[in-house]
Design an enzyme around this catalytic site. Structure first.
Site: not given
Ligand SMILES: CC(C)(COP(=O)(O)OP(=O)(O)OC[C@H]1O[C@@H](n2cnc3c(N)ncnc32)[C@H](O)[C@@H]1OP(=O)(O)O)[C@@H](O)C(=O)NCCC(=O)NCCSC(=O)CCCCC(=O)O
Length: 320
Positions: A235, A256, A306
């Protein structure tokens, strides 16, 4: 050789002291991250190690730990061959994650386990992992590994950053960003095949190749453990492949959404593997990425895929 009881006791004490002074060369992934604490039948608790700057738990850590929990419920004769996960909520680095295993199906050749990763009483990830008994087959093929320089001929990311930082023309803001990367305790070593564009000026194809391995020793015996480490590693740096064609855009939010893996052949996650990453598509604030991990001898060990959410902002747009 000790001749008296007192001498023998002294030798034992000296040996224990020498052992205590010996640094533990095992990977932190094995000693800590993937070493889940058993709380109950099919219920485990995981520790965090490196947390990305987004302050949400690293997806690879949650997938790797979920696979450890699933693997503990199957016999040694079964090998993990695939997993499919959804990241449902951001993981909170302030509290541990619980892993609850459901023994979904036990068949003659295949077994399926469903794991729920839980924080604050809610699932943050669901993972289905499938295990298979080794079976010979006359059908065997694989793609050919890309031809690239061996890891010995390349520099690590840290060495490339140090070299870039020694250039007096590097902007302060870039220096700060790169020093933050150097300070991170990521338990993975990376050697990019093509040096990264630290200035992010160049439009690139959504493809990258790098050698990767876990830091520290894992050992040969436990293939399931190597798969769990590969799940952790897989990842890392995969989703950013989708951003390579857009140097003018910064991902305001990227995470992701799902992660799938297929394990094809044996490998050691503490030895260099070539990670080939590509993004065939991006659109609608999402990007698809695919990865292949190759052993140094050209054997395709792991494939993964992914999709991630990518909410991007144009950094060159006027603020007026
Ligand atoms: C956030 C996930 C993906 C679901 O999204 P959503 O349904 O939008 O969740 P909400 O809780 O409603 O909103 C979260 C956040 O996003 C803003 N938002 C929502 N819709 C929009 C839109 N259309 N346009 C702009 N912004 C929007 C909303 O306002 C919220 O903002 P906040 O209030 O500031 O928080 C959810 O399914 C999720 O979080 N899933 C988990 C994802 C995750 O954690 N994945 C693993 C980690 S990622 C990773 O490890 C990648 C590797 C990194 C290392 C590297 O390679 O460098």
């Amino acid at each position: 050789m000790a001749e008296s009881g007192a001498e023998l006791k002294r030798e034992v004490i000296d040996a224990a002291a020498r052992f205590a002074d010996t640094p533990d060369l095992r990977s932190v992934l094995v000693t800590s991250v993937l070493n889940l604490e058993k709380l109950e039948y099919d219920l485990y608790r995981g520790k965090h190690h490196w947390v990305p700057r987004s302050q949400r738990l690293f997806g690879g850590q949650i997938v790797g730990q979920a696979l450890v929990a699933a693997a503990r419920s199957v016999t040694d004769q079964l090998h993990v061959h695939s997993l499919h996960c959804y990241f449902l909520r951001a993981g909170d680095p302030k509290v541990p994650v619980l892993y609850q295993v459901d023994r979904t199906r036990d068949g003659r050749s295949f077994c399926v386990r469903s794991v729920k990763a839980i924080q604050h009483g809610q699932p943050i990830l669901t993972c289905q992992a499938s295990f298979h008994m080794s079976q010979p087959s006359p059908l065997e093929h694989q793609f050919t590994m890309p031809s690239v320089p061996p890891p010995d001929a390349l520099l690590t990311v840290e060495e490339l950053i140090q070299r870039h930082l020694s250039d007096p023309n590097v902007a302060d803001v870039t220096k700060q960003g790169l020093n933050k990367i150097l300070a991170e305790e990521v338990p993975i070593e990376i050697k990019p095949v093509n040096p990264p564009d630290f200035r992010r000026h160049v439009v690139m194809e959504p493809k990258k190749l790098f050698w990767v391995r876990a830091k520290g020793h894992i050992g040969e015996e436990d293939m399931k453990l190597h798969c769990c480490v590969a799940a952790y590693v897989s990842d890392y740096s995969l989703l950013p492949t989708a951003l390579l064609p857009y140097p003018k855009y910064r991902a305001q939010f990227s995470a992701s959404l799902d992660h799938a893996m297929w394990f094809h052949n044996t490998f050691r996650a503490d030895q260099w593997m070539l990670y080939e990453c590509e993004s065939p598509w991006a659109g609608g604030s999402r990007g698809l990425v695919q990865g292949r991990m190759w052993r140094q001898d050209g054997v395709l060990a792991v494939s993964c895929a992914q999709e991630g959410v990518l909410r991007a902002k144009n950094t060159t747009q006027s603020k007026l």
